[in-house]
Design an enzyme around this catalytic site. Structure first.
Site, PDB file in Angstrom:
ATOM      1  N   GLU A 268       0.812  -1.222   0.000  1.00 38.54           N
ATOM      2  CA  GLU A 268       0.000   0.000   0.000  1.00 38.54           C
ATOM      3  C   GLU A 268       0.841   1.267   0.000  1.00 38.54           C
ATOM      4  O   GLU A 268       0.410   2.304  -0.473  1.00 38.54           O
ATOM      5  CB  GLU A 268      -0.933   0.017   1.225  1.00 38.54           C
ATOM      6  CG  GLU A 268      -2.105  -0.927   1.059  1.00 38.54           C
ATOM      7  CD  GLU A 268      -3.174  -0.759   2.142  1.00 38.54           C
ATOM      8  OE1 GLU A 268      -3.032   0.111   3.007  1.00 38.54           O
ATOM      9  OE2 GLU A 268      -4.146  -1.524   2.104  1.00 38.54           O
ATOM     10  N   HIS A 297       9.238 -26.203   0.133  1.00 39.24           N
ATOM     11  CA  HIS A 297       8.549 -27.278  -0.565  1.00 39.24           C
ATOM     12  C   HIS A 297       7.346 -26.772  -1.331  1.00 39.24           C
ATOM     13  O   HIS A 297       6.464 -27.540  -1.686  1.00 39.24           O
ATOM     14  CB  HIS A 297       8.149 -28.361   0.446  1.00 39.24           C
ATOM     15  CG  HIS A 297       9.338 -28.929   1.147  1.00 39.24           C
ATOM     16  ND1 HIS A 297      10.050 -30.003   0.664  1.00 39.24           N
ATOM     17  CD2 HIS A 297       9.992 -28.511   2.258  1.00 39.24           C
ATOM     18  CE1 HIS A 297      11.075 -30.242   1.478  1.00 39.24           C
ATOM     19  NE2 HIS A 297      11.069 -29.340   2.449  1.00 39.24           N
ATOM     20  N   LYS A 400     -13.180   1.600  -1.311  1.00 36.48           N
ATOM     21  CA  LYS A 400     -14.100   1.873  -0.193  1.00 36.48           C
ATOM     22  C   LYS A 400     -15.252   2.756  -0.671  1.00 36.48           C
ATOM     23  O   LYS A 400     -16.409   2.536  -0.343  1.00 36.48           O
ATOM     24  CB  LYS A 400     -13.360   2.590   0.944  1.00 36.48           C
ATOM     25  CG  LYS A 400     -12.476   1.681   1.789  1.00 36.48           C
ATOM     26  CD  LYS A 400     -11.973   2.443   3.012  1.00 36.48           C
ATOM     27  CE  LYS A 400     -10.978   1.630   3.819  1.00 36.48           C
ATOM     28  NZ  LYS A 400     -10.448   2.327   4.990  1.00 36.48           N
TER      29      LYS A 400
END
Ligand code: PA5
Length: 410
Positions: A268, A297, A400
């Site tokens: 951000e 892995h 938002k």
């Protein structure tokens, strides 16, 4: 306390300009490196924790992004990895609800007793739809259980604005303020992280002591003594060589959520469309989480042989835990983990993949405080190197706003 080797990673000759960049960061008037001296908040947090000690079996944090990731990391790093399952623990169980998936909400209800639960609602803006919706939900439930909101809710939010201020003022629900000049992802060392931490028995004084030690480095104009500047310089130099992704790989289970916290901070802060002059630049470093040895892995094949576009930041903890022997072997788990970590570093180096190893002696409050400050202040420098504002988040705000717009049509 924290060390790393500069090796041949390059620092893009930025070391001569440390004063200039420090001034640039300071001119943004951000509070992340000053709030750690906020004696009033520290003492309010401690008094609150003392007052409610022994009263709650469960603490539920309602918050998302910067209002959740810091405390998740603090809990995982500094408490028992199975704290909530420990039968003899006297510490309240901490649950952080950083999603609105109804499964998460309803299944949490299966494990809490409302009468013994404290809800900490954390939202810097006080308007994040996810957190506000969660608050409405649990507030209604608390009302159904005829609970006194003053005893079951605490707010950590903007000192003046937002949805939570009104109930805080009118119903006298205890509240703590997030300083205006501290953004969500930089707020772990404010009440946002400190209050839940104190409630689960983390020593916040030590956490802040560690942060202050690193803050001294951040403000030091000598390149050799300024770890945040060194880290940011390496990240930037490598970015310019095409390493547009950073893999943070702690070799410590207890630090895996630290990588989550940092992922938000880097993404951000540095992922921006415009530079400081309003020019479209679309810059950013893509953060990737990995955990040693687990992800050897799952991801290591890609890291060693895939596109050479990543800088690797490994984290090593010298003393992980008391030596744990593997039966019938001349080996301990501690040693095996170290051997595997060394092998990863060697393989990466052999494949010409830039990497550095950050070392800490042990995982404790001081070192964690220092790590938060190291990565926060390095990110602040990085923003200046990229000539962008590391402290805003217009991309998050846009989503938002669009959510709110849709909601207002319902
Ligand atoms: O770093 C940020 O500003 C964001 O990620 C916020 O932390 C997140 O969106 C939550 O916002 P708020 O704390 O205002 O509810």
């Amino acid at each position: 306390m924290i060390q790393f080797d500069l090796k041949n990673l390059g620092t893009d000759n930025l070391n001569g300009d440390i004063d200039k960049y420090l001034k640039a960061v300071k001119s943004r008037e951000q509070g992340f490196y000053e709030i750690i001296d906020d004696k009033k908040t520290i003492s309010d947090v401690k008094s609150f924790a003392k007052k409610v000690r022994g009263k709650y079996s469960d603490i539920v944090v309602l918050g998302i992004g910067g209002s959740a990731l810091g405390i998740i990391c603090l809990q995982q790093s500094l408490k028992h990895l199975f704290e909530n399952e420990l039968k003899k623990s006297k510490i309240p169980k901490l649950h952080v609800l950083d999603n609105i998936d109804p499964n998460l909400i309803t299944e949490l209800e299966d494990v809490i007793d409302y009468k013994k639960t404290l809800f900490i609602v954390i939202s810097k803006s006080g308007c994040t739809p996810e957190t506000v919706a969660q608050y409405f939900y649990f507030r209604a439930k608390a009302n159904t259980h005829k609970l006194d909101p003053k005893k079951h809710f605490v707010f950590i939010t903007d000192p003046k604005e937002g949805f939570l201020r009104q109930p805080a003022n009118e119903e006298k629900i205890p509240s703590f303020a997030i300083p205006e000049n501290v953004g969500g992802r930089f707020s772990v060392l404010t009440a946002v992280g400190l209050l839940p931490a104190a409630l689960i028995g983390i020593n916040i004084d030590k956490l802040l002591t560690g942060a202050r030690v690193m803050r001294d480095q951040f403000l030091n104009k000598n390149f050799k003594k300024n770890l945040p500047f060194q880290l940011a310089s390496i990240q930037y130099a490598q970015y310019k060589k095409g390493k547009t992704m950073n893999v943070l790989m702690p070799y410590a289970q207890k630090l895996s959520r630290f990588a989550d916290w940092y992922r938000q901070l880097l993404a951000e802060s540095i992922g921006k469309k415009f530079d400081n002059n309003g020019k479209v630049v679309n810059v950013g470093i893509t953060p990737i989480n990995a955990l040693g040895v687990t992800d050897q892995h799952s991801q290591l094949q890609l890291y060693n042989e895939g596109p050479n576009d990543k800088l690797f930041i490994l984290m090593e903890v010298e003393k992980l835990a008391p030596e744990l022997k593997i039966p019938n072997q001349k080996l301990s788990f501690n040693k095996l983990l170290k051997i595997e970590q060394a092998a990863t570093t060697q393989a990466l180096t052999k494949n010409n993949r830039p990497n550095l190893t950050m070392k800490i002696y042990t995982i404790n409050e001081e070192n964690l405080g220092a790590l938060f400050m190291l990565f926060e202040s390095a990110t602040a420098f990085l923003g200046e190197f990229f000539n962008i504002n590391a402290f805003d988040q217009p991309g998050v705000e846009l989503s938002k706003e669009l959510t709110k717009k849709t909601l207002s049509r319902l």
